[in-house]
Scaffold this active site. Structure first.
Site, PDB file in Angstrom:
ATOM      1  N   PHE A  12     -48.986   7.791 -29.694  1.00  0.00           N
ATOM      2  CA  PHE A  12     -49.811   6.684 -30.290  1.00  0.00           C
ATOM      3  C   PHE A  12     -51.119   7.220 -30.622  1.00  0.00           C
ATOM      4  O   PHE A  12     -51.591   7.117 -31.685  1.00  0.00           O
ATOM      5  CB  PHE A  12     -49.918   5.626 -29.262  1.00  0.00           C
ATOM      6  CG  PHE A  12     -50.945   4.592 -29.294  1.00  0.00           C
ATOM      7  CD1 PHE A  12     -51.147   4.046 -30.372  1.00  0.00           C
ATOM      8  CD2 PHE A  12     -51.712   4.318 -27.837  1.00  0.00           C
ATOM      9  CE1 PHE A  12     -52.360   3.032 -30.649  1.00  0.00           C
ATOM     10  CE2 PHE A  12     -52.822   3.391 -28.277  1.00  0.00           C
ATOM     11  CZ  PHE A  12     -53.072   2.935 -29.290  1.00  0.00           C
ATOM     12  N   TYR A  62     -45.811  30.332 -28.736  1.00  0.00           N
ATOM     13  CA  TYR A  62     -46.609  31.457 -29.391  1.00  0.00           C
ATOM     14  C   TYR A  62     -46.980  30.920 -30.861  1.00  0.00           C
ATOM     15  O   TYR A  62     -45.995  30.536 -31.571  1.00  0.00           O
ATOM     16  CB  TYR A  62     -45.650  32.655 -29.430  1.00  0.00           C
ATOM     17  CG  TYR A  62     -46.142  33.918 -30.414  1.00  0.00           C
ATOM     18  CD1 TYR A  62     -47.398  34.510 -29.656  1.00  0.00           C
ATOM     19  CD2 TYR A  62     -45.773  33.925 -31.668  1.00  0.00           C
ATOM     20  CE1 TYR A  62     -47.867  35.486 -30.644  1.00  0.00           C
ATOM     21  CE2 TYR A  62     -46.375  34.680 -32.352  1.00  0.00           C
ATOM     22  CZ  TYR A  62     -47.556  35.801 -31.930  1.00  0.00           C
ATOM     23  OH  TYR A  62     -48.136  36.463 -32.775  1.00  0.00           O
ATOM     24  N   TYR A 145     -48.835  10.356 -12.065  1.00  0.00           N
ATOM     25  CA  TYR A 145     -49.688  10.412 -13.141  1.00  0.00           C
ATOM     26  C   TYR A 145     -51.338  10.848 -13.026  1.00  0.00           C
ATOM     27  O   TYR A 145     -51.897  11.295 -13.441  1.00  0.00           O
ATOM     28  CB  TYR A 145     -49.557   9.329 -14.206  1.00  0.00           C
ATOM     29  CG  TYR A 145     -50.618   8.924 -15.052  1.00  0.00           C
ATOM     30  CD1 TYR A 145     -49.871   9.590 -16.483  1.00  0.00           C
ATOM     31  CD2 TYR A 145     -51.425   8.037 -15.380  1.00  0.00           C
ATOM     32  CE1 TYR A 145     -50.775   9.458 -17.574  1.00  0.00           C
ATOM     33  CE2 TYR A 145     -52.283   7.779 -16.369  1.00  0.00           C
ATOM     34  CZ  TYR A 145     -51.772   8.636 -17.412  1.00  0.00           C
ATOM     35  OH  TYR A 145     -52.665   8.314 -18.891  1.00  0.00           O
TER      36      TYR A 145
HETATM   37  N1  LIG Z   1     -53.089   4.996 -24.429  1.00  0.00           N
HETATM   38  C1  LIG Z   1     -54.051   4.866 -23.302  1.00  0.00           C
HETATM   39  O1  LIG Z   1     -54.654   3.782 -23.198  1.00  0.00           O
HETATM   40  C2  LIG Z   1     -54.505   5.861 -22.757  1.00  0.00           C
HETATM   41  C3  LIG Z   1     -55.305   5.643 -21.507  1.00  0.00           C
HETATM   42  C4  LIG Z   1     -55.691   6.771 -20.958  1.00  0.00           C
HETATM   43  C5  LIG Z   1     -55.115   8.064 -21.203  1.00  0.00           C
HETATM   44  N2  LIG Z   1     -54.423   8.324 -22.314  1.00  0.00           N
HETATM   45  C6  LIG Z   1     -53.828   9.603 -22.396  1.00  0.00           C
HETATM   46  O2  LIG Z   1     -53.718   9.958 -23.886  1.00  0.00           O
HETATM   47  C7  LIG Z   1     -52.889  10.784 -24.142  1.00  0.00           C
HETATM   48  C8  LIG Z   1     -51.784  10.170 -25.378  1.00  0.00           C
HETATM   49  O3  LIG Z   1     -51.307   8.816 -24.751  1.00  0.00           O
HETATM   50  P1  LIG Z   1     -50.608   7.902 -25.771  1.00  0.00           P
HETATM   51  O4  LIG Z   1     -51.196   6.470 -25.328  1.00  0.00           O
HETATM   52  O5  LIG Z   1     -50.689   8.007 -27.201  1.00  0.00           O
HETATM   53  O6  LIG Z   1     -49.118   7.988 -25.169  1.00  0.00           O
HETATM   54  P2  LIG Z   1     -47.967   8.365 -25.999  1.00  0.00           P
HETATM   55  O7  LIG Z   1     -46.905   8.507 -25.074  1.00  0.00           O
HETATM   56  O8  LIG Z   1     -47.775   7.595 -27.096  1.00  0.00           O
HETATM   57  O9  LIG Z   1     -48.037   9.665 -26.467  1.00  0.00           O
HETATM   58  C9  LIG Z   1     -48.012  11.038 -25.621  1.00  0.00           C
HETATM   59  C10 LIG Z   1     -47.214  12.023 -26.417  1.00  0.00           C
HETATM   60  O10 LIG Z   1     -46.963  13.256 -25.643  1.00  0.00           O
HETATM   61  C11 LIG Z   1     -45.721  13.774 -25.938  1.00  0.00           C
HETATM   62  N3  LIG Z   1     -45.432  14.623 -24.667  1.00  0.00           N
HETATM   63  C12 LIG Z   1     -45.063  14.080 -23.302  1.00  0.00           C
HETATM   64  N4  LIG Z   1     -44.909  15.336 -22.720  1.00  0.00           N
HETATM   65  C13 LIG Z   1     -44.788  16.394 -23.564  1.00  0.00           C
HETATM   66  C14 LIG Z   1     -44.471  17.647 -23.448  1.00  0.00           C
HETATM   67  N5  LIG Z   1     -43.919  18.024 -22.253  1.00  0.00           N
HETATM   68  N6  LIG Z   1     -44.592  18.671 -24.632  1.00  0.00           N
HETATM   69  C15 LIG Z   1     -44.888  17.833 -25.679  1.00  0.00           C
HETATM   70  N7  LIG Z   1     -45.296  16.740 -25.914  1.00  0.00           N
HETATM   71  C16 LIG Z   1     -45.047  15.868 -24.883  1.00  0.00           C
HETATM   72  C17 LIG Z   1     -44.689  12.755 -26.043  1.00  0.00           C
HETATM   73  O11 LIG Z   1     -43.717  12.632 -26.806  1.00  0.00           O
HETATM   74  C18 LIG Z   1     -45.805  11.522 -26.782  1.00  0.00           C
HETATM   75  O12 LIG Z   1     -45.741  11.812 -28.528  1.00  0.00           O
HETATM   76  C19 LIG Z   1     -52.097  10.985 -23.065  1.00  0.00           C
HETATM   77  O13 LIG Z   1     -52.416  12.198 -22.263  1.00  0.00           O
HETATM   78  C20 LIG Z   1     -52.386   9.938 -21.986  1.00  0.00           C
HETATM   79  O14 LIG Z   1     -52.512  10.033 -20.727  1.00  0.00           O
HETATM   80  C21 LIG Z   1     -53.942   7.348 -22.896  1.00  0.00           C
END
Ligand SMILES: NC(=O)c1ccc[n+]([C@@H]2O[C@H](COP(=O)([O-])OP(=O)(O)OC[C@H]3O[C@@H](n4cnc5c(N)ncnc54)[C@H](O)[C@@H]3O)[C@@H](O)[C@H]2O)c1
Length: 311
Positions: A12, A62, A145
């Site tokens: 997202f 890499y 988390y």
């Molecule tokens: N959306 C929010 O409100 C929010 C709030 C606080 C923190 N965050 C942080 O922002 C970041 C993005 O969140 P988001 O809401 O877009 O979530 P999301 O789940 O839509 O996106 C996370 C992405 O990381 C990828 N991913 C997970 N593990 C992986 C791995 N081992 N290797 C490669 N890719 C991997 C997933 O496939 C996904 O595309 C995250 O780190 C999340 O903790 C988001």
């Protein structure tokens, strides 16, 4: 031309960040294993300045080309996801962040960690400023988390202090907008889906717990500004405008013009009572504050979900 790598770039927030970086003239490498993301989120990007690498960042990577900026966003983020993927969540926060810091060090790239308001746990102070150390239950279900992100912050600061990697840490508060998954369990898509489908909106507890919601365009702008700043300690990026969950349900019912009603269920374990960022630092250091009103942001999000539900 500057090159940026975005891990979690098919998620997202990551996909919106890729859009912004491309619009600003960067070459972008998006790395994602698609565990919670989708290629659909980046399918609209049609430029040779964009490369997608399907890869799990907990495994070594890499890179042939040199990169200038590395945004570490990879991690399951919605409670439904990290409760279902507890080990992957811990691994990506710990091993994934470690691997990406290694790449940043090797390339001399600036590194930004996407951390979270969850590092404050169930906060005993409100609003939360960056100086607050948090109130986290390490062994509760949400601990996977919260503690992964706390470890990720610690190792990022260690690389900054001991390896002199140029680092940034953004503490993201609840963000919403287009490209959230309809079924990701977070409150905004949940309520909108229920309202559009004419179902009851499910409120956990009595709905008096508060949340503050930031529209994705504002959030990504804040993350970008932080990366381009010279500040290496954590910065909150979120919207301080607080609403009770109940108020929120009522606003969504009003905007969608739905005939849905509200029903109540038990509060999940360790659900924080209050979340509200103190954004004094972001205002002062980055000249940032949210600009998109809740009404406007929700309208754009509802339009997106309508298109997804009735393409
Ligand atoms: N959306 C929010 O409100 C929010 C709030 C606080 C923190 N965050 C942080 O922002 C970041 C993005 O969140 P988001 O809401 O877009 O979530 P999301 O789940 O839509 O996106 C996370 C992405 O990381 C990828 N991913 C997970 N593990 C992986 C791995 N081992 N290797 C490669 N890719 C991997 C997933 O496939 C996904 O595309 C995250 O780190 C999340 O903790 C988001």
């Amino acid at each position: 031309m500057k090159k940026a790598m975005v891990t979690g770039g098919a998620g997202f927030l990551g996909s919106h960040l890729c859009d912004l970086l491309l619009a600003k003239g960067f070459e972008v490498i998006c790395v994602d294993n698609l565990i919670t993301g989708s290629e659909q989120n980046i399918a609209h990007i049609k430029t040779d300045k964009f490369t997608f690498i399907k890869h799990d960042v907990t495994k070594p990577l890499y890179l042939e080309d040199n990169i200038d900026f590395l945004f570490q966003l990879a991690s399951p983020a919605s409670p439904i996801d990290y409760l279902e993927l507890p080990i992957q969540t811990l691994k990506v926060g710990a091993l994934g962040t470690h691997n990406m810091l290694g790449i940043a060090k090797e390339h001399g790239a600036r590194f930004l960690l996407a951390s979270t308001s969850e590092v404050y746990g169930d906060p005993l102070v409100n609003p939360q400023s960056e100086e607050y150390w948090g109130n986290v239950n390490p062994i509760g279900p949400r601990g996977v988390y919260d503690e992964a992100k706390r470890f990720a912050e610690a190792i990022t600061m260690a690389y900054h202090r001991y390896h002199e990697v140029d680092t940034r840490v953004v503490r993201i508060f609840n963000t919403y907008g287009p490209r959230m998954r309809l079924n990701d369990g977070r409150v905004v898509p949940n309520f909108i889906k229920q309202a559009l489908g004419g179902e009851d909106l499910t409120v956990y507890g009595d709905g008096s717990q508060t949340r503050s919601f930031c529209y994705v365009r504002d959030e990504i702008d804040g993350i970008y500004r932080l990366m381009m700043s010279d500040y290496s300690h954590p910065v909150n990026i979120g919207n301080p405008e607080e609403h009770t969950i109940l108020e929120f349900a009522e606003i969504i019912i009003r905007i969608t013009g739905s005939s849905s009603r509200i029903s109540f269920k038990d509060l999940p374990v360790d659900d924080p009572r209050q979340r509200k960022p103190d954004i004094t630092k972001a205002r002062k250091l980055l000249g940032w504050e949210p600009k998109v009103s809740l009404e406007q942001g929700l309208k754009e999000t509802i339009k997106y979900f309508k298109d997804v539900l009735e393409p």
